[in-house]
Design an enzyme around this catalytic site. Structure first.
Site, mmCIF file in Angstrom:
data_model
loop_
_atom_site.group_PDB
_atom_site.id
_atom_site.type_symbol
_atom_site.label_atom_id
_atom_site.label_comp_id
_atom_site.label_asym_id
_atom_site.label_seq_id
_atom_site.Cartn_x
_atom_site.Cartn_y
_atom_site.Cartn_z
ATOM 1 N N SER A 57 0.838 -1.189 0.000
ATOM 2 C CA SER A 57 0.000 0.000 0.000
ATOM 3 C C SER A 57 0.876 1.242 0.000
ATOM 4 O O SER A 57 2.088 1.165 -0.252
ATOM 5 C CB SER A 57 -0.926 -0.026 1.223
ATOM 6 O OG SER A 57 -1.902 0.981 1.133
ATOM 7 N N GLY A 59 1.885 3.252 2.460
ATOM 8 C CA GLY A 59 2.918 3.311 3.494
ATOM 9 C C GLY A 59 4.175 2.569 3.087
ATOM 10 O O GLY A 59 5.296 3.046 3.308
ATOM 11 N N GLU A 60 4.017 1.411 2.482
ATOM 12 C CA GLU A 60 5.172 0.633 2.031
ATOM 13 C C GLU A 60 5.871 1.323 0.863
ATOM 14 O O GLU A 60 7.101 1.252 0.740
ATOM 15 C CB GLU A 60 4.737 -0.780 1.634
ATOM 16 C CG GLU A 60 4.333 -1.666 2.800
ATOM 17 C CD GLU A 60 3.011 -1.251 3.425
ATOM 18 O OE1 GLU A 60 2.894 -1.331 4.662
ATOM 19 O OE2 GLU A 60 2.094 -0.831 2.684
ATOM 20 N N PHE A 61 5.091 2.009 0.024
ATOM 21 C CA PHE A 61 5.713 2.769 -1.063
ATOM 22 C C PHE A 61 6.639 3.841 -0.502
ATOM 23 O O PHE A 61 7.772 4.011 -0.971
ATOM 24 C CB PHE A 61 4.642 3.427 -1.936
ATOM 25 C CG PHE A 61 5.209 4.411 -2.925
ATOM 26 C CD1 PHE A 61 5.753 3.974 -4.123
ATOM 27 C CD2 PHE A 61 5.228 5.776 -2.642
ATOM 28 C CE1 PHE A 61 6.298 4.876 -5.026
ATOM 29 C CE2 PHE A 61 5.759 6.685 -3.539
ATOM 30 C CZ PHE A 61 6.305 6.232 -4.737
ATOM 31 N N GLY A 64 9.857 2.307 0.553
ATOM 32 C CA GLY A 64 10.770 1.909 -0.514
ATOM 33 C C GLY A 64 11.158 3.023 -1.464
ATOM 34 O O GLY A 64 12.042 2.851 -2.311
#
Length: 419
Positions: A57, A59-61, A64
Site C-alpha cells: 500500500s 505506506g510501504e511505497f 521503498g
C-alpha cells in the site's frame, strides 16, 4: 497445502468481486485489475530489463521510495515497474514519474505469475516489508531472478515460525536476501535456516529525514493556525476522533488539524458533528481564500477563519507536510489494526500520542522508552499526555535526533545489491 492456497486466492478474489457492488475500495480493487495484462503489455517493453518494486500500500511505497530514487539517481538508464496490492497505494501513486508503469498486482495464481514476469522481464524484484506471494516468488526463483525483501520485519507469532508453517517457509526460501529492521527478525529467520539476512534498519528513517529537511510549504495551513499552537492528528479513525473531540473541548486555544485515514463523505460529516460548529474542511478553506477580496480594513484568511479551531483535511497526500506546523502529533489507528506512520511526525521534532495497539512497531516502543511518545486508551489519559507534552519544549530535539540516528538503511541495501 498448495491446493488450499490456490483455492484461498480464488475465494478471496470472488469475495472482493461481490463486495465491489457496494464498497468503493473493493470496486477499485476489482476494476483496476480488469484487462490488467493488456494494460501492462501496452506500456512495458518486454525486451528491456526492469527492476520490479512491489508494495502492499501507500505506506510501504514511502518506505521503498528512497531506494527507487537512489537507484534512478545512480543508474539513470534503469527502468522501474511498480505494483500495488491495495487501491490506497495505487490510486495515489499511479502517475509516479520515476516508473515506466504503475499497476495493480494481478492475483497470485500460477498463470498470472508466469505471464506477469514474462511481461515485465525483471532483472530483480524488490518487495518492501511484507507480502509473500507463493507463485510470484516461485516464478522468480525458477527464472533465477534475484528477489530482495527490504525493511522486513518478522515476529515469532507469524506462521513461518510455527511447526505447521512449512509451506510458508517454502515461500521465504525463494528470497535471495533479506534486509530486516531489527535483530529479532534476523534471529527468527536464522532459526529456520535462513542466513541470507542483514540488519539494515528501516528505510522509512531515510525517507522522513529527507521530507523534514525540505518539506512542502502550505501557506493555507499557516493562515489557519495564525498565532495559535496546533496539534496535527494523522490517519485518524472514528475511535481516535471521539477522544480528540473531547481534547479539543478542553483546549479551545489550540488549533486541531485532523487528517482522517478515510475521507468518504460519511466519515467527514461524522467528524464535523463531533467537533460541532468549530471546524472547517480544507477544501472549503481553500475555496474561501481563493474568493477572498481584500478590503480597506485588511481582511485576511486568518481573520476570515478565526472562529474555526479545527481543520479537516479532506484530501490525500498532504499529511507528511502537515507535521511541520504542529507542536504535538496524534497518530491514528491504535484502536484498530495498529498505529499508522509515527516517524513522519517525529522527524519534525513532535512528541506523539497514539492508541493501545502499537506492539508490532519497534519505533513506537523506542519512542515510548525515551519519553517522546505515549500510548493512551481513554480520554483522561489523552488529556494527561497532551498536558505533559505541551509544556515540555526539550522533547523536540530528542525526537528528531532519534530519527537522524537511525538513518542509513538505503545506502546499506544498495551496497549489497549488485546491478
Amino acid at each position: 497445502m498448495l491446493l488450499l492456497y490456490t483455492l484461498g486466492i480464488r475465494i478471496y478474489g470472488l469475495i472482493i468481486w461481490i463486495f465491489s457492488f457496494f464498497n468503493e475500495k473493493a470496486q477499485l480493487f476489482t476494476n483496476g485489475r480488469k484487462n490488467i495484462f493488456e494494460q501492462i503489455e501496452s506500456k512495458i517493453n518486454p525486451t528491456e530489463k526492469h527492476i520490479w518494486f512491489h508494495f502492499a500500500s501507500l505506506g510501504e511505497f514511502e518506505q521503498g521510495r528512497t531506494v527507487i530514487e537512489k537507484i534512478k539517481a545512480i543508474h539513470l538508464n534503469k527502468k522501474i515497474v511498480i505494483t500495488f496490492f491495495s487501491p490506497s497505494g495505487y490510486e495515489i501513486r499511479k502517475s509516479y514519474a520515476l516508473a515506466e508503469g504503475v499497476f495493480y498486482l494481478p492475483l497470485d495464481t500460477k498463470r498470472n505469475a508466469k505471464r506477469f514476469v514474462k511481461a515485465i522481464n525483471p532483472e530483480m524484484a524488490i518487495f518492501t516489508k511484507y507480502e509473500f506471494w507463493y507463485f510470484y516468488f516461485d516464478e522468480l526463483r525458477k527464472q533465477n531472478i534475484p528477489l530482495y525483501i527490504i525493511s522486513g520485519i518478522f515476529r515469532e507469532k507469524q506462521i513461518f515460525f510455527k511447526w505447521y508453517g512449512s509451506f510458508y517457509r517454502r515461500i521465504l526460501n525463494c528470497v535471495t536476501y533479506f534486509f530486516v529492521q531489527n535483530e529479532e527478525s534476523e534471529k527468527l529467520l536464522n532459526s529456520i535456516g535462513l542466513n541470507n539476512v542483514a540488519v539494515s534498519g528501516d528505510t522509512r528513517f531515510d525517507r522522513v529525514c529527507e521530507n523534514a529537511q525540505e518539506p512542502k510549504q502550505i501557506p493555507l495551513i499557516e493562515d489557519f493556525i495564525g498565532n495559535s499552537t496546533a496539534i496535527v492528528c494523522g490517519s485518524t479513525w472514528p475511535d481516535d476522533e471521539k477522544l480528540l473531540a473531547k481534547l479539543a473541548q478542553q483546549n479551545p486555544d489550540w488549533k486541531f488539524i485532523i487528517a482522517p485515514h478515510e475521507i468518504d463523505e460519511n466519515h467527514l460529516e461524522s467528524i464535523e458533528n463531533l467537533f460541532s460548529g468549530s471546524c472547517i474542511r480544507f477544501s472549503k478553506l481553500k475555496s474561501q481564500i481563493s474568493n477572498l477580496i481584500p478590503t480597506a480594513h485588511g481582511t485576511s484568511p486568518s481573520t476570515l477563519n478565526s472562529q474555526s479551531s479545527t481543520l479537516i483535511i479532506d484530501n490525500i497526500g498532504m499529511l507528511s507536510s502537515l507535521y511541520q506546523y504542529g507542536k504535538i502529533a496524534y497518530i491514528g489507528g491504535g484502536f484498530g489494526a495498529g498505529i499508522h506512520n509515527t516517524l513522519e511526525a517525529v522527524a519534525f521534532g513532535l512528541p506523539i500520542i497514539f492508541g493501545p495497539k502499537y506492539d508490532k512497531f519497534q519505533e513506537a516502543k523506542d519512542l515510548i522508552s525515551i519519553g517522546v511518545a505515549k500510548s493512551i486508551t481513554t480520554d483522561a489519559e489523552l488529556i494527561s499526555a497532551f498536558d505533559g507534552f505541551k509544556e515540555n519544549d526539550l522533547l523536540s530535539t530528542k525526537a528528531s535526533e532519534y530519527v537522524k540516528n537511525k538513518k542509513g538503511a538505503t545506502e546499506m541495501i544498495l551496497d549489497k545489491i549488485s546491478f
